[in-house]
Design a protein around this motif. Sequence first.
Motif, PDB file in Angstrom:
ATOM      1  N   PRO B  37      -9.559  -1.259  -0.664  1.00 18.48           N
ATOM      2  CA  PRO B  37      -9.523  -1.555   0.859  1.00 18.48           C
ATOM      3  C   PRO B  37     -10.914  -2.396   0.965  1.00 18.48           C
ATOM      4  O   PRO B  37     -11.753  -2.589   0.349  1.00 18.48           O
ATOM      5  CB  PRO B  37      -9.732  -0.102   1.378  1.00 18.48           C
ATOM      6  N   PHE B  38     -10.849  -2.853   2.512  1.00 20.36           N
ATOM      7  CA  PHE B  38     -12.019  -3.516   2.925  1.00 20.36           C
ATOM      8  C   PHE B  38     -12.254  -4.958   2.041  1.00 20.36           C
ATOM      9  O   PHE B  38     -13.287  -5.136   1.856  1.00 20.36           O
ATOM     10  CB  PHE B  38     -13.135  -2.891   2.886  1.00 20.36           C
ATOM     11  N   GLN B  39     -11.248  -5.681   1.552  1.00 26.55           N
ATOM     12  CA  GLN B  39     -11.367  -6.849   0.771  1.00 26.55           C
ATOM     13  C   GLN B  39     -10.907  -8.073   1.134  1.00 26.55           C
ATOM     14  O   GLN B  39     -11.421  -9.153   1.158  1.00 26.55           O
ATOM     15  CB  GLN B  39     -11.341  -6.525  -0.928  1.00 26.55           C
ATOM     16  N   ALA B  40      -9.706  -8.095   1.842  1.00 22.37           N
ATOM     17  CA  ALA B  40      -9.017  -8.920   2.434  1.00 22.37           C
ATOM     18  C   ALA B  40      -8.578  -8.770   3.702  1.00 22.37           C
ATOM     19  O   ALA B  40      -8.146  -7.526   3.837  1.00 22.37           O
ATOM     20  CB  ALA B  40      -7.775  -9.518   1.332  1.00 22.37           C
ATOM     21  N   LEU B  41      -8.626  -9.971   4.728  1.00 21.28           N
ATOM     22  CA  LEU B  41      -8.005  -9.498   5.944  1.00 21.28           C
ATOM     23  C   LEU B  41      -6.783  -9.333   6.021  1.00 21.28           C
ATOM     24  O   LEU B  41      -6.349  -8.563   6.996  1.00 21.28           O
ATOM     25  CB  LEU B  41      -8.231 -10.645   6.876  1.00 21.28           C
ATOM     26  N   ALA B  42      -5.858  -9.867   5.457  1.00 27.99           N
ATOM     27  CA  ALA B  42      -4.422  -9.596   5.403  1.00 27.99           C
ATOM     28  C   ALA B  42      -4.239  -8.367   4.905  1.00 27.99           C
ATOM     29  O   ALA B  42      -3.300  -7.428   5.581  1.00 27.99           O
ATOM     30  CB  ALA B  42      -3.713 -10.674   4.569  1.00 27.99           C
ATOM     31  N   THR B  43      -4.659  -7.675   4.238  1.00 25.69           N
ATOM     32  CA  THR B  43      -4.414  -6.340   3.643  1.00 25.69           C
ATOM     33  C   THR B  43      -5.734  -5.672   3.605  1.00 25.69           C
ATOM     34  O   THR B  43      -6.487  -5.117   2.892  1.00 25.69           O
ATOM     35  CB  THR B  43      -3.978  -6.290   2.263  1.00 25.69           C
ATOM     36  N   PRO B  44      -5.969  -5.088   5.070  1.00 30.18           N
ATOM     37  CA  PRO B  44      -7.299  -4.485   5.353  1.00 30.18           C
ATOM     38  C   PRO B  44      -7.341  -3.143   4.565  1.00 30.18           C
ATOM     39  O   PRO B  44      -8.920  -2.811   4.174  1.00 30.18           O
ATOM     40  CB  PRO B  44      -7.392  -4.308   6.759  1.00 30.18           C
ATOM     41  N   LEU B  45      -6.505  -2.375   4.240  1.00 29.92           N
ATOM     42  CA  LEU B  45      -6.847  -1.177   3.568  1.00 29.92           C
ATOM     43  C   LEU B  45      -6.215  -1.121   2.127  1.00 29.92           C
ATOM     44  O   LEU B  45      -5.872  -0.047   1.644  1.00 29.92           O
ATOM     45  CB  LEU B  45      -5.894  -0.074   4.351  1.00 29.92           C
ATOM     46  N   GLY B  46      -6.205  -2.389   1.762  1.00 31.00           N
ATOM     47  CA  GLY B  46      -5.684  -2.614   0.149  1.00 31.00           C
ATOM     48  C   GLY B  46      -4.276  -2.550   0.015  1.00 31.00           C
ATOM     49  O   GLY B  46      -3.260  -2.523   1.198  1.00 31.00           O
ATOM     50  N   ASP B  48      -0.788  -1.256  -2.609  1.00 28.52           N
ATOM     51  CA  ASP B  48      -0.356  -0.304  -3.684  1.00 28.52           C
ATOM     52  C   ASP B  48       0.267  -0.858  -4.661  1.00 28.52           C
ATOM     53  O   ASP B  48      -0.164  -1.960  -5.061  1.00 28.52           O
ATOM     54  CB  ASP B  48       0.834   0.739  -2.985  1.00 28.52           C
ATOM     55  N   GLU B  49       0.812  -0.100  -5.665  1.00 24.41           N
ATOM     56  CA  GLU B  49       0.972  -0.448  -6.975  1.00 24.41           C
ATOM     57  C   GLU B  49       2.231  -1.507  -7.045  1.00 24.41           C
ATOM     58  O   GLU B  49       2.393  -1.978  -7.971  1.00 24.41           O
ATOM     59  CB  GLU B  49       1.698   0.961  -7.692  1.00 24.41           C
ATOM     60  N   LEU B  50       2.585  -1.725  -5.859  1.00 24.22           N
ATOM     61  CA  LEU B  50       3.877  -2.726  -5.661  1.00 24.22           C
ATOM     62  C   LEU B  50       3.132  -4.074  -4.969  1.00 24.22           C
ATOM     63  O   LEU B  50       3.999  -5.092  -4.656  1.00 24.22           O
ATOM     64  CB  LEU B  50       4.985  -2.420  -5.237  1.00 24.22           C
ATOM     65  N   GLY B  51       1.994  -3.983  -4.489  1.00 18.30           N
ATOM     66  CA  GLY B  51       1.231  -4.839  -3.927  1.00 18.30           C
ATOM     67  C   GLY B  51       1.724  -4.913  -2.193  1.00 18.30           C
ATOM     68  O   GLY B  51       1.761  -5.874  -1.680  1.00 18.30           O
ATOM     69  N   ARG B  52       2.367  -3.841  -1.870  1.00 18.69           N
ATOM     70  CA  ARG B  52       2.751  -3.512  -0.462  1.00 18.69           C
ATOM     71  C   ARG B  52       1.307  -3.311   0.501  1.00 18.69           C
ATOM     72  O   ARG B  52       0.520  -2.794  -0.324  1.00 18.69           O
ATOM     73  CB  ARG B  52       3.705  -2.551  -0.323  1.00 18.69           C
ATOM     74  N   ASN B  53       1.447  -3.927   1.563  1.00 16.16           N
ATOM     75  CA  ASN B  53       0.108  -3.577   2.503  1.00 16.16           C
ATOM     76  C   ASN B  53       0.118  -2.338   2.833  1.00 16.16           C
ATOM     77  O   ASN B  53       1.091  -1.541   3.505  1.00 16.16           O
ATOM     78  CB  ASN B  53       0.550  -4.707   3.605  1.00 16.16           C
ATOM     79  N   LEU B  54      -1.148  -1.748   2.474  1.00 20.98           N
ATOM     80  CA  LEU B  54      -1.029  -0.226   2.610  1.00 20.98           C
ATOM     81  C   LEU B  54      -1.075   0.038   4.286  1.00 20.98           C
ATOM     82  O   LEU B  54      -0.542   1.259   4.631  1.00 20.98           O
ATOM     83  CB  LEU B  54      -2.466   0.414   1.922  1.00 20.98           C
ATOM     84  N   PHE B  55      -1.803  -0.944   5.019  1.00 22.55           N
ATOM     85  CA  PHE B  55      -2.174  -0.427   6.295  1.00 22.55           C
ATOM     86  C   PHE B  55      -0.452  -0.701   7.066  1.00 22.55           C
ATOM     87  O   PHE B  55      -0.472   0.258   7.661  1.00 22.55           O
ATOM     88  CB  PHE B  55      -2.710  -1.792   6.900  1.00 22.55           C
ATOM     89  N   GLY B 228      -9.003   6.551 -10.683  1.00 23.16           N
ATOM     90  CA  GLY B 228      -9.962   6.227  -9.704  1.00 23.16           C
ATOM     91  C   GLY B 228      -9.561   5.644  -8.407  1.00 23.16           C
ATOM     92  O   GLY B 228     -10.231   4.947  -7.768  1.00 23.16           O
ATOM     93  N   ILE B 229      -8.215   5.369  -8.399  1.00 18.82           N
ATOM     94  CA  ILE B 229      -7.512   4.574  -7.257  1.00 18.82           C
ATOM     95  C   ILE B 229      -7.567   5.665  -6.142  1.00 18.82           C
ATOM     96  O   ILE B 229      -6.339   6.231  -6.035  1.00 18.82           O
ATOM     97  CB  ILE B 229      -6.151   3.683  -7.731  1.00 18.82           C
ATOM     98  N   TRP B 230      -8.394   5.652  -5.185  1.00 18.20           N
ATOM     99  CA  TRP B 230      -8.134   6.752  -4.246  1.00 18.20           C
ATOM    100  C   TRP B 230      -7.491   6.429  -3.108  1.00 18.20           C
ATOM    101  O   TRP B 230      -6.867   7.304  -2.428  1.00 18.20           O
ATOM    102  CB  TRP B 230      -9.705   7.220  -4.094  1.00 18.20           C
ATOM    103  N   TRP B 231      -7.665   5.118  -2.686  1.00 21.85           N
ATOM    104  CA  TRP B 231      -6.965   4.821  -1.448  1.00 21.85           C
ATOM    105  C   TRP B 231      -5.430   5.157  -0.942  1.00 21.85           C
ATOM    106  O   TRP B 231      -5.104   5.496  -0.292  1.00 21.85           O
ATOM    107  CB  TRP B 231      -7.422   3.305  -0.989  1.00 21.85           C
ATOM    108  N   LEU B 232      -4.671   5.323  -2.332  1.00 23.50           N
ATOM    109  CA  LEU B 232      -3.379   5.292  -2.224  1.00 23.50           C
ATOM    110  C   LEU B 232      -2.929   6.777  -1.792  1.00 23.50           C
ATOM    111  O   LEU B 232      -2.030   7.134  -0.988  1.00 23.50           O
ATOM    112  CB  LEU B 232      -2.529   4.911  -3.350  1.00 23.50           C
ATOM    113  N   SER B 233      -3.858   7.608  -2.108  1.00 26.23           N
ATOM    114  CA  SER B 233      -3.437   9.038  -1.685  1.00 26.23           C
ATOM    115  C   SER B 233      -4.299   9.556  -0.776  1.00 26.23           C
ATOM    116  O   SER B 233      -3.796  10.244   0.524  1.00 26.23           O
ATOM    117  CB  SER B 233      -3.555  10.073  -2.940  1.00 26.23           C
ATOM    118  N   LEU B 234      -5.730   9.183  -0.588  1.00 23.06           N
ATOM    119  CA  LEU B 234      -6.625   9.816   0.364  1.00 23.06           C
ATOM    120  C   LEU B 234      -6.550   9.165   1.681  1.00 23.06           C
ATOM    121  O   LEU B 234      -6.784   9.856   2.657  1.00 23.06           O
ATOM    122  CB  LEU B 234      -8.029   9.635  -0.365  1.00 23.06           C
TER     123      LEU B 234
END
Lengths: 304, 269
Positions: B37-46, B48-55, B228-234
């Motif tokens: 998360p917090f790295q690209a504007l298009a995908t603000p929350l990072g 997932d494993e298939l490159g889908r926009n988590l937001f 260590g990939i926390w954002w997908l679940s947390l």
Amino acid sequence: MAFLFSRVIQSLFVLWLVVSLTFVGLQLTGDPIGFLSAEDATPLERETLRRAYGLEQPFFGQYLLFLFNASQGNLGNSMYSARPAMQILLERLPATLQLVSLGLGLALLIGIPLGVWSATRVGSRWDTIILNLSSMILSAPTFWIGMLLIYVFAVQWRLLPSQGSGTIWHLILPSLTLALPRAAVYTQLLRLYLLEVLSQDFICTARAKGMLERQIVYHHALRNALVPFVTVLGLQFAGLLSGAVITESLFAYPGMNRVALDALTRLDTPVILSFVLLSAFFYASINLLTDVAYLLIDPRVRYG
Amino acid sequence: MARKVAVLLCLMGLALLAPVLYPNPNAQNLLETLRPPFQALATPLGTDELGRNLFALLLHGLGTSLLVGMVCSLVSALIGVPLGLLAGLRGGWLEQVIMRATEVQMALPNVLLALVSLTFLGSGLLNLIVVIGVFGWAGFARYTRATVLVQRELEYVLSAKALGANQWRILRHVLPNIGSGILLQISLDFPQNVLLEASLSFLGVGVGVDTPSLGAMVSRGYSYLFSGIWWLSLLPGALIMILVLCITGISESLRQQLDPRIRQRKPQP
């Protein structure tokens, strides 16, 4: 005595209703012979199977048979391991008992001091912090709390194991996961009960006598505030025995709930039904026990 | 309270806008998988494993949570309130039957019941709503009966009776008096259903694969947590918590407004 008798009858009635409802539910799912027999079974083989399970009898006969078997805890063999379904569950019961009692014990250890702390400092900063924290924990899904613990303690700091069982270390994270939401409930409840008790006349009397505040809180108020806890604790214990599904599956803990969850994913009906019955049985009997416990703890309570 | 209402309205607005903002949350981008998360504007929350926009996934899942929670509470109320009214106003053997039935319902944990029923019925949005909704009736029935028992003894009911009012007329007088309490119960039940939906979806018997769900997202992301990939679940779990916290907070404040006993209770010195 009359009270005890009527409560026992009432519990048995609830159990009977649960059994009957499962029976009706089973009838609604269709003819079990379809999936009990082989694909190419002859009509004769099907008939033998039908007789073996007592399914040739009329509806009411089947119901009586089911009722009789259920009262013996016998709901048939598991479809996968050909062992009695109830036995499969019961041999995992000690592991679940261990987890649940440790969890509830921890919850009390965390919840009671925080509740007292919060109630004796109503409106202070600590009170607000504790209240907010406990509401947050209560709003979070159990699995999320568990994962947070796993992430911090097992993945980041590598302090504790997150899967399986065996050592005391394996019990810490799952029991903490069970404990935190309950601790939050206890904190909030105890705070409310204590505030209620602390505003009563006998506390005022104690203060007027010049007793130490500490003694008033711990000796007079806390004792009274803890009475309603017996019910809460009892019901939660019963509820958790068959309600720790998420925690046990999250931590791959070999308890009764995980066996039941596995049975659910494989549609192992006898095991599933035994689990439902067992959980109703725990609930009914612990409910009964807490009612009896009140008679002993609280002299003001007189039933019937 | 005001803050919680604002957050809840924001969340609702985002959930409503989700289909407009992100018409296809399942759009994959295999070049950008597992982006934090917090790295690209298009995908603000990072991603997932298939490159889908988590937001985008979160917003769509939020909609499901809100929908399921709300509709389930309404279904429970629609079943429970009439039964509670019946038990409270009629009394007699009917009351006994209904009250024993609520005890049976409460003797079994809701998660367990819903889990078993959904396993046999098959998962899916409609089944989930029906199962959670139906199994939630007991609380409403008990609450309604309890309030009706209080109302039944009040003077306005007694005078209505004295004037020869029949059951329906009495019901018409009682209903407005218990209405606000029932609405409050619905708002207290709502967040619990959100949590139940999340739990069931987490266990794999929830809304089904094609409906976005926060619980299912947590479950899918769980296996990545260990690397260590926390954002997908947390993150989806945190969103559930914020949602539930807001709704519970609002309904608790409402309860304090409605209940004069709580409002008057002054903090002890």
